[in-house]
Motif scaffolding. Sequence first.
Motif, mmCIF file in Angstrom:
data_model
loop_
_atom_site.group_PDB
_atom_site.id
_atom_site.type_symbol
_atom_site.label_atom_id
_atom_site.label_comp_id
_atom_site.label_asym_id
_atom_site.label_seq_id
_atom_site.Cartn_x
_atom_site.Cartn_y
_atom_site.Cartn_z
ATOM 1 N N GLY A 111 69.029 82.422 -9.255
ATOM 2 C CA GLY A 111 69.065 83.440 -8.272
ATOM 3 C C GLY A 111 68.772 84.574 -8.297
ATOM 4 O O GLY A 111 68.001 85.143 -9.812
ATOM 5 N N VAL A 112 68.099 85.649 -7.394
ATOM 6 C CA VAL A 112 68.894 86.822 -7.261
ATOM 7 C C VAL A 112 70.235 87.455 -7.133
ATOM 8 O O VAL A 112 70.633 87.585 -5.729
ATOM 9 C CB VAL A 112 67.359 86.964 -6.412
ATOM 10 C CG1 VAL A 112 67.540 88.539 -5.764
ATOM 11 C CG2 VAL A 112 65.945 86.550 -6.195
ATOM 12 N N LEU A 113 70.252 88.932 -7.474
ATOM 13 C CA LEU A 113 71.589 88.842 -7.505
ATOM 14 C C LEU A 113 71.039 90.581 -6.658
ATOM 15 O O LEU A 113 69.667 91.041 -6.631
ATOM 16 C CB LEU A 113 71.975 90.009 -9.124
ATOM 17 C CG LEU A 113 73.743 90.312 -9.104
ATOM 18 C CD1 LEU A 113 74.416 89.591 -8.842
ATOM 19 C CD2 LEU A 113 73.757 91.000 -9.923
ATOM 20 N N LEU A 114 72.311 90.477 -5.350
ATOM 21 C CA LEU A 114 71.816 91.880 -4.398
ATOM 22 C C LEU A 114 72.785 92.524 -4.859
ATOM 23 O O LEU A 114 74.668 92.496 -4.450
ATOM 24 C CB LEU A 114 71.757 91.071 -3.239
ATOM 25 C CG LEU A 114 71.031 89.940 -3.179
ATOM 26 C CD1 LEU A 114 70.659 89.558 -1.307
ATOM 27 C CD2 LEU A 114 69.737 90.473 -3.543
ATOM 28 N N LEU A 115 73.088 93.971 -5.084
ATOM 29 C CA LEU A 115 74.043 94.689 -5.047
ATOM 30 C C LEU A 115 73.694 96.309 -4.441
ATOM 31 O O LEU A 115 73.534 95.980 -3.553
ATOM 32 C CB LEU A 115 73.585 95.423 -6.420
ATOM 33 C CG LEU A 115 73.360 94.827 -7.978
ATOM 34 C CD1 LEU A 115 73.399 95.942 -9.172
ATOM 35 C CD2 LEU A 115 75.170 93.893 -7.769
ATOM 36 N N PRO A 116 75.763 95.964 -3.853
ATOM 37 C CA PRO A 116 75.862 96.814 -2.217
ATOM 38 C C PRO A 116 75.514 97.955 -2.667
ATOM 39 O O PRO A 116 75.655 98.590 -2.992
ATOM 40 C CB PRO A 116 77.522 96.015 -1.819
ATOM 41 C CG PRO A 116 77.726 96.303 -3.375
ATOM 42 C CD PRO A 116 76.616 94.878 -4.058
ATOM 43 N N GLU A 117 75.316 98.286 -1.542
ATOM 44 C CA GLU A 117 75.126 100.032 -1.534
ATOM 45 C C GLU A 117 76.739 100.628 -1.245
ATOM 46 O O GLU A 117 77.105 101.656 -2.518
ATOM 47 C CB GLU A 117 74.902 100.308 0.143
ATOM 48 C CG GLU A 117 73.293 101.033 -0.085
ATOM 49 C CD GLU A 117 73.305 101.151 1.014
ATOM 50 O OE1 GLU A 117 73.474 101.412 2.441
ATOM 51 O OE2 GLU A 117 71.623 101.174 1.547
ATOM 52 N N SER A 118 77.712 99.701 -0.640
ATOM 53 C CA SER A 118 79.456 100.181 -1.317
ATOM 54 C C SER A 118 79.877 98.912 -1.378
ATOM 55 O O SER A 118 79.575 98.083 -1.077
ATOM 56 C CB SER A 118 79.277 101.285 0.167
ATOM 57 O OG SER A 118 79.261 100.515 1.441
ATOM 58 N N ALA A 119 81.593 99.302 -1.629
ATOM 59 C CA ALA A 119 82.635 98.529 -1.588
ATOM 60 C C ALA A 119 81.927 96.620 -0.382
ATOM 61 O O ALA A 119 82.486 97.731 1.354
ATOM 62 C CB ALA A 119 83.639 98.357 -1.851
ATOM 63 N N ALA A 120 82.202 95.418 -0.432
ATOM 64 C CA ALA A 120 81.823 94.522 0.569
ATOM 65 C C ALA A 120 83.179 94.401 0.882
ATOM 66 O O ALA A 120 83.329 93.111 0.352
ATOM 67 C CB ALA A 120 80.500 94.055 -0.168
ATOM 68 N N ALA A 121 84.382 94.698 1.311
ATOM 69 C CA ALA A 121 85.392 94.682 1.568
ATOM 70 C C ALA A 121 85.306 92.938 2.583
ATOM 71 O O ALA A 121 85.960 92.162 2.110
ATOM 72 C CB ALA A 121 85.774 95.417 3.056
ATOM 73 N N GLU A 122 84.730 92.448 3.048
ATOM 74 C CA GLU A 122 84.172 91.000 3.531
ATOM 75 C C GLU A 122 84.843 89.774 2.466
ATOM 76 O O GLU A 122 85.123 88.438 2.582
ATOM 77 C CB GLU A 122 83.570 91.092 4.084
ATOM 78 C CG GLU A 122 83.228 91.553 5.647
ATOM 79 C CD GLU A 122 83.933 91.083 6.193
ATOM 80 O OE1 GLU A 122 85.053 89.600 6.379
ATOM 81 O OE2 GLU A 122 85.325 91.835 7.505
ATOM 82 N N LEU A 123 83.767 90.415 1.199
ATOM 83 C CA LEU A 123 83.523 90.082 0.630
ATOM 84 C C LEU A 123 85.061 89.629 -0.243
ATOM 85 O O LEU A 123 85.227 88.492 -1.587
ATOM 86 C CB LEU A 123 82.476 90.258 -1.042
ATOM 87 C CG LEU A 123 81.275 90.162 -0.099
ATOM 88 C CD1 LEU A 123 80.155 90.569 -1.418
ATOM 89 C CD2 LEU A 123 80.790 88.512 0.522
ATOM 90 N N ALA A 124 85.464 90.269 -0.614
ATOM 91 C CA ALA A 124 86.761 90.664 -1.154
ATOM 92 C C ALA A 124 87.632 89.310 -0.907
ATOM 93 O O ALA A 124 88.761 88.744 -2.170
ATOM 94 C CB ALA A 124 87.662 91.542 -1.293
#
Length: 101
Positions: free
Chosen positions: A19-32
């Motif tokens: 697939g396609v990997l999306l890298l965040p600008e900053s830490a994505a707290a919701e994903l943790a």
Amino acid sequence: MKKKLLLRVSESFALTGLGVLLLPESAAAELADLPLHTALALVLRYPDGTEAAAVASVEEIARPGRPETRTLLLTQEGAAAVPLGTEVWWQGETAGWEGLL
């Protein structure tokens, strides 16, 4: 549930066969707080204001000299790299694995 901004894309690239990997600008707290490999029903809001539905799984990557990062892997059929600055929104819904790569 109200829509939540999960992340803004700083970089995206295709991983052949995955697939396609999306890298965040900053830490994505919701994903943790989400288990790895959970499939999420999302909305991508591109920099020009247009929106598209997407399915992505929660992933974690490690790179030399950087902490582990939670990120998203677009997994729907036909997923393509997205422009920098694209916002990824989530309304709290998980997605089934049907229709994924």
